[in-house]
Design a protein around this motif. Structure first.
Motif, PDB file in Angstrom:
ATOM      1  N   MET A  35       0.863  -1.188   0.000  1.00 51.24           N
ATOM      2  CA  MET A  35       0.000   0.000   0.000  1.00 51.24           C
ATOM      3  C   MET A  35       0.897   1.234   0.000  1.00 51.24           C
ATOM      4  O   MET A  35       0.933   1.983   0.975  1.00 51.24           O
ATOM      5  CB  MET A  35      -0.898  -0.016   1.244  1.00 51.24           C
ATOM      6  CG  MET A  35      -1.864  -1.188   1.293  1.00 51.24           C
ATOM      7  SD  MET A  35      -3.049  -1.035   2.659  1.00 51.24           S
ATOM      8  CE  MET A  35      -4.162  -2.409   2.284  1.00 51.24           C
ATOM      9  N   GLN A  80      -0.900   8.551  10.077  1.00 51.68           N
ATOM     10  CA  GLN A  80      -2.140   7.812  10.319  1.00 51.68           C
ATOM     11  C   GLN A  80      -2.662   7.369   8.949  1.00 51.68           C
ATOM     12  O   GLN A  80      -2.965   8.217   8.099  1.00 51.68           O
ATOM     13  CB  GLN A  80      -3.153   8.742  11.014  1.00 51.68           C
ATOM     14  CG  GLN A  80      -4.612   8.329  10.915  1.00 51.68           C
ATOM     15  CD  GLN A  80      -4.978   7.218  11.886  1.00 51.68           C
ATOM     16  OE1 GLN A  80      -4.192   6.302  12.148  1.00 51.68           O
ATOM     17  NE2 GLN A  80      -6.187   7.254  12.400  1.00 51.68           N
ATOM     18  N   PRO A  81      -2.742   6.064   8.714  1.00 52.80           N
ATOM     19  CA  PRO A  81      -3.217   5.622   7.402  1.00 52.80           C
ATOM     20  C   PRO A  81      -4.649   6.103   7.149  1.00 52.80           C
ATOM     21  O   PRO A  81      -5.424   6.288   8.082  1.00 52.80           O
ATOM     22  CB  PRO A  81      -3.180   4.093   7.506  1.00 52.80           C
ATOM     23  CG  PRO A  81      -2.380   3.769   8.710  1.00 52.80           C
ATOM     24  CD  PRO A  81      -2.465   4.945   9.621  1.00 52.80           C
ATOM     25  N   GLU A  82      -4.967   6.282   5.880  1.00 53.04           N
ATOM     26  CA  GLU A  82      -6.338   6.660   5.521  1.00 53.04           C
ATOM     27  C   GLU A  82      -7.302   5.545   5.914  1.00 53.04           C
ATOM     28  O   GLU A  82      -6.931   4.371   5.908  1.00 53.04           O
ATOM     29  CB  GLU A  82      -6.445   6.844   4.006  1.00 53.04           C
ATOM     30  CG  GLU A  82      -5.720   8.065   3.476  1.00 53.04           C
ATOM     31  CD  GLU A  82      -5.806   8.128   1.951  1.00 53.04           C
ATOM     32  OE1 GLU A  82      -6.620   8.910   1.447  1.00 53.04           O
ATOM     33  OE2 GLU A  82      -5.064   7.382   1.282  1.00 53.04           O
ATOM     34  N   GLY A  83      -8.531   5.923   6.189  1.00 47.95           N
ATOM     35  CA  GLY A  83      -9.545   4.920   6.485  1.00 47.95           C
ATOM     36  C   GLY A  83     -10.151   4.360   5.212  1.00 47.95           C
ATOM     37  O   GLY A  83     -10.324   5.079   4.230  1.00 47.95           O
ATOM     38  N   VAL A  84     -10.443   3.072   5.233  1.00 46.24           N
ATOM     39  CA  VAL A  84     -11.149   2.433   4.117  1.00 46.24           C
ATOM     40  C   VAL A  84     -12.588   2.206   4.574  1.00 46.24           C
ATOM     41  O   VAL A  84     -12.828   1.572   5.602  1.00 46.24           O
ATOM     42  CB  VAL A  84     -10.443   1.117   3.726  1.00 46.24           C
ATOM     43  CG1 VAL A  84     -11.262   0.326   2.720  1.00 46.24           C
ATOM     44  CG2 VAL A  84      -9.057   1.439   3.161  1.00 46.24           C
ATOM     45  N   HIS A  85     -13.525   2.782   3.840  1.00 47.90           N
ATOM     46  CA  HIS A  85     -14.910   2.872   4.317  1.00 47.90           C
ATOM     47  C   HIS A  85     -15.850   1.823   3.731  1.00 47.90           C
ATOM     48  O   HIS A  85     -16.940   1.615   4.242  1.00 47.90           O
ATOM     49  CB  HIS A  85     -15.469   4.261   3.996  1.00 47.90           C
ATOM     50  CG  HIS A  85     -14.735   5.360   4.702  1.00 47.90           C
ATOM     51  ND1 HIS A  85     -15.111   5.822   5.938  1.00 47.90           N
ATOM     52  CD2 HIS A  85     -13.618   6.056   4.365  1.00 47.90           C
ATOM     53  CE1 HIS A  85     -14.270   6.781   6.325  1.00 47.90           C
ATOM     54  NE2 HIS A  85     -13.352   6.931   5.388  1.00 47.90           N
ATOM     55  N   LEU A 131     -15.686  -1.475   3.240  1.00 47.69           N
ATOM     56  CA  LEU A 131     -15.420  -2.902   3.442  1.00 47.69           C
ATOM     57  C   LEU A 131     -16.674  -3.755   3.464  1.00 47.69           C
ATOM     58  O   LEU A 131     -16.621  -4.946   3.165  1.00 47.69           O
ATOM     59  CB  LEU A 131     -14.622  -3.119   4.732  1.00 47.69           C
ATOM     60  CG  LEU A 131     -13.127  -2.785   4.623  1.00 47.69           C
ATOM     61  CD1 LEU A 131     -12.478  -2.845   5.996  1.00 47.69           C
ATOM     62  CD2 LEU A 131     -12.430  -3.753   3.669  1.00 47.69           C
ATOM     63  N   MET A 132     -17.817  -3.163   3.813  1.00 48.60           N
ATOM     64  CA  MET A 132     -19.037  -3.980   3.845  1.00 48.60           C
ATOM     65  C   MET A 132     -19.315  -4.598   2.468  1.00 48.60           C
ATOM     66  O   MET A 132     -19.920  -5.667   2.381  1.00 48.60           O
ATOM     67  CB  MET A 132     -20.227  -3.140   4.339  1.00 48.60           C
ATOM     68  CG  MET A 132     -21.495  -3.928   4.595  1.00 48.60           C
ATOM     69  SD  MET A 132     -21.338  -5.336   5.766  1.00 48.60           S
ATOM     70  CE  MET A 132     -22.780  -6.317   5.265  1.00 48.60           C
TER      71      MET A 132
END
Lengths: 312, 312
Positions: A223, A231-236, A238-239
Motif C-alpha cells: 500500500m 495515520q493511514p487513511e480509512g477504508v470505508h 469494506l461492507m
C-alpha cells in the motif's frame, strides 16, 4: 579494521562506500535522511568463520524498504554472517540486474500474488495499480499470458503509454487525472473487477472494493500510498466485501520462495522468447541510491528502480 | 379482495395483520418507521397457479434485514408466487422456532463461516464479536467442539455471563467497558488471534486486524455497527493484513445452502444430546415485531430474536 593478526597480514583492505540512514525516518523520506560515507573493508573472511564476503553490483529499490528505514544501509562490499539464504545465479544470459527485479523478489511477488493468491480464471477482469512498477508490469503481463482482460493505473502519461504499448495491457489510465476513482473504474470495468492486484491502498482500494464482482479476489501486495502517512487513511467500503463475497488476502513473497524453481521455469523461457519484457530504471552509482529510493514515493521511477554499484 | 369468481365462492377470507415499512429508512431505524395494518387474505390459491399460501408462525429478526428495509413487511399469512426455495421441515422433535435460528439461516451462516471460510485448525485462537447473537453463539460452540480456544465479545454483563456459563466460551468480555479495544484484545489474546468471526465492523475490526496472527483468517459475516451510519467508519489498519498475511473473506450463506443436509447431520444430534444449546429471545405477537427488530441495533435482544406470530 587495521587489527589484522599475523595470519591475515596479506589481506587487501579496500575502501567501502556506504549509504547509511542517519536517523529514524518518519513521514515522507528525504534524501537528506541518508548519507554516503566511506569506510573500509578487508577482502578476506576470518579463518574458521562462516561469513561470506560479497561485492555488490546491483541494488534494488523497492517500496517495502520504506518500512525498513532504520539505521542500516547499502554499501559496495558486504560481509554477511553466513551464506544462508544466498544462492548462486545459474542463468547469466539475461541481464544480471534482472535478479533484483523480474527474476528476484518483485518477480516472485507478481507470480505468487497473481497465480497463487488470485486464483485467476481465463477471461477474468484484472485491475493492477502501480502497474508500471517492478511488480505491476509483470502482473499485467502474466494476466495477459493467462488470457485475462487487464487494466492498469499509473501516475504519468509516459507510464500509461508503457502499459498499453510495451506491456500489452488492454487499457491503462493516469490516476492523477481521475477526479472520481469510482467513476473511472466503472468506465474501465463496466462489468466489474474479478481480480485486483493491490499495490497502493487508501482511496484507490476504497473505490476498487465498490467495483468488485461477486467472488472477486484482492491480493494485497502493498500500500505504497500509505507508507509515509502518520495515520493511514480509512477504508470505508469494506461492507461490500460481504455483499460481493470478496476474498482479500495479504501475502508475503517469502512464503512462496520454495516455488522459485518453478517460477524460473515459467519466466526464463518467456524472457528469452521476448514474450515477457521488463523495464528497469537504472541509477548509476551508489551516490545516486538515496535519490532513487526517495523517488519511488513520488513515482519518479519508470519501471523497476535499480542502482548500479558496479558492473562486475 | 372480495372479487372471488364463481369457482372460488367458498374460499374463506381471513384478516391478515401485517407489519409494513412506511418510508425508506435511513440512519438508525425507529419503530415508527413501521406500522401494523390489518388487511385480509383469501385462504385459497387460484386454480392453475403455482402460488403457495402459508400461515406464518415464527418470524426471524436478523441484522441483515436492516439492509432490506424498503417497503415490504411481515404478515400473518403470505401468498408466495411459487414454492421455489421452500422445503418441508422433517425434524419436529426440536422447537419449530429453531428453523429461524440454529437450524435456519443463522445456523448455516455460523457453519459455513466457521468451517468453510475460516478453515479452522485444532488449538487455534478464535475471536467472535456479537458473540451471544443468533450466529455468534453457534460459532463459539462450533469452535469449542472443534478444539479451539474461544473468546467472545458482547454488550452487557448478562450476555457475557451467557457466553461463559451457557455456551462454554473460554473467555468473554463486555466491549462497552473496554476503553481501548486493542489493549483488551492483547489481554485476551497475548499470543494473537488466528480466526476472527466478524459480525460488527468499524473500530472492532480495526483493533482485531492489529492483533491477528500470521496467516490468520477473518470471516466477514456482517458489520452491524455500520448499518445505520450514513458514512461507514474508516478502517485504518489494513496494511497489517500484509504484514501478517491475513485472509479476509466476505461470505453469504446462500452460497452454502447445498450443504444444508450435511449441516443438519452435524447439528441435530448435537442439539438432541445437549452438546449445543441455543438461546432465543422470543417476542410474542406480530405487534411486537417492530420493537424486536429495532432492538437488534441497540443490542436489546439476548440471543436469537424471534417473533411468534402463531404457534400453529
Amino acid at each position: 579494521m587495521a587489527d589484522g593478526n599475523g595470519s591475515e597480514k596479506e589481506a587487501v583492505v579496500v575502501s567501502n562506500k556506504q549509504v547509511v540512514i542517519k536517523n529514524y525516518v518518519s513521514g515522507f523520506p528525504k534524501e537528506s535522511d541518508m548519507e554516503i560515507i566511506t569506510g573500509s573493508i578487508k577482502l578476506k573472511v576470518e579463518s574458521g568463520s562462516k561469513a561470506i564476503l560479497v561485492k555488490n553490483l546491483y541494488l534494488s529499490c523497492d517500496p517495502y524498504m520504506r518500512l525498513l528505514m532504520r539505521p542500516q544501509g547499502w554499501e559496495e562490499y558486504s560481509l554477511l554472517k553466513s551464506s544462508q539464504g544466498l544462492f548462486k545465479i545459474e542463468h547469466t544470459d539475461v541481464p544480471l540486474s534482472y535478479y533484483t527485479g523480474i527474476l528476484g523478489m518483485p518477480g516472485m511477488t507478481a507470480y505468487a500474488g497473481f497465480y497463487e493468491v488470485c486464483s485467476p480464471k481465463k477471461g477474468e477482469y484484472v485491475f493492477v495499480s502501480a502497474a508500471s512498477g517492478a511488480v505491476g508490469q509483470l502482473v499485467g503481463q502474466f494476466a495477459k499470458l493467462f488470457g485475462c482482460y487487464v487494466v492498469g493505473s499509473a501516475g504519468s502519461k509516459e507510464k500509461v503509454d508503457l502499459l498499453k504499448n510495451k506491456f500489452g495491457f488492454d487499457e491503462a489510465f493516469n490516476y492523477k487525472e481521475e477526479p472520481d476513482m469510482n467513476e473511472a473504474l466503472k468506465r474501465y470495468f463496466p462489468q466489474g473487477i474479478d481480480i485486483y492486484f493491490e499495490n497502493v491502498g487508501g482511496k484507490m482500494l476504497d473505490a476498487v472494493i465498490l467495483n468488485m464482482r461477486i467472488h472477486g479476489r484482492i491480493a494485497v501486495c502493498g500500500m505504497i500510498s500509505q507508507y509515509n502517512l502518520d495515520q493511514p487513511e480509512g477504508v470505508h467500503n469494506l461492507m461490500s466485501i460481504v455483499y460481493k463475497r470478496v476474498r482479500m488476502e495479504g501475502f508475503a513473497v517469502f512464503d512462496y520462495y520454495p516455488q522459485y524453481g518453478k517460477f524460473l521455469d515459467l519466466v526464463l523461457p518467456n524472457i528469452r522468447e521476448g514474450k515477457i519484457t521488463y523495464v528497469e530504471d537504472i541509477a548509476e552509482g551508489l551516490e545516486n541510491g538515496p535519490a532513487a529510493l526517495i523517488g519511488l514515493f513520488s513515482g519518479r521511477n519508470v519501471g523497476k528502480q535499480v542502482v548500479v554499484v558496479a558492473r562486475d
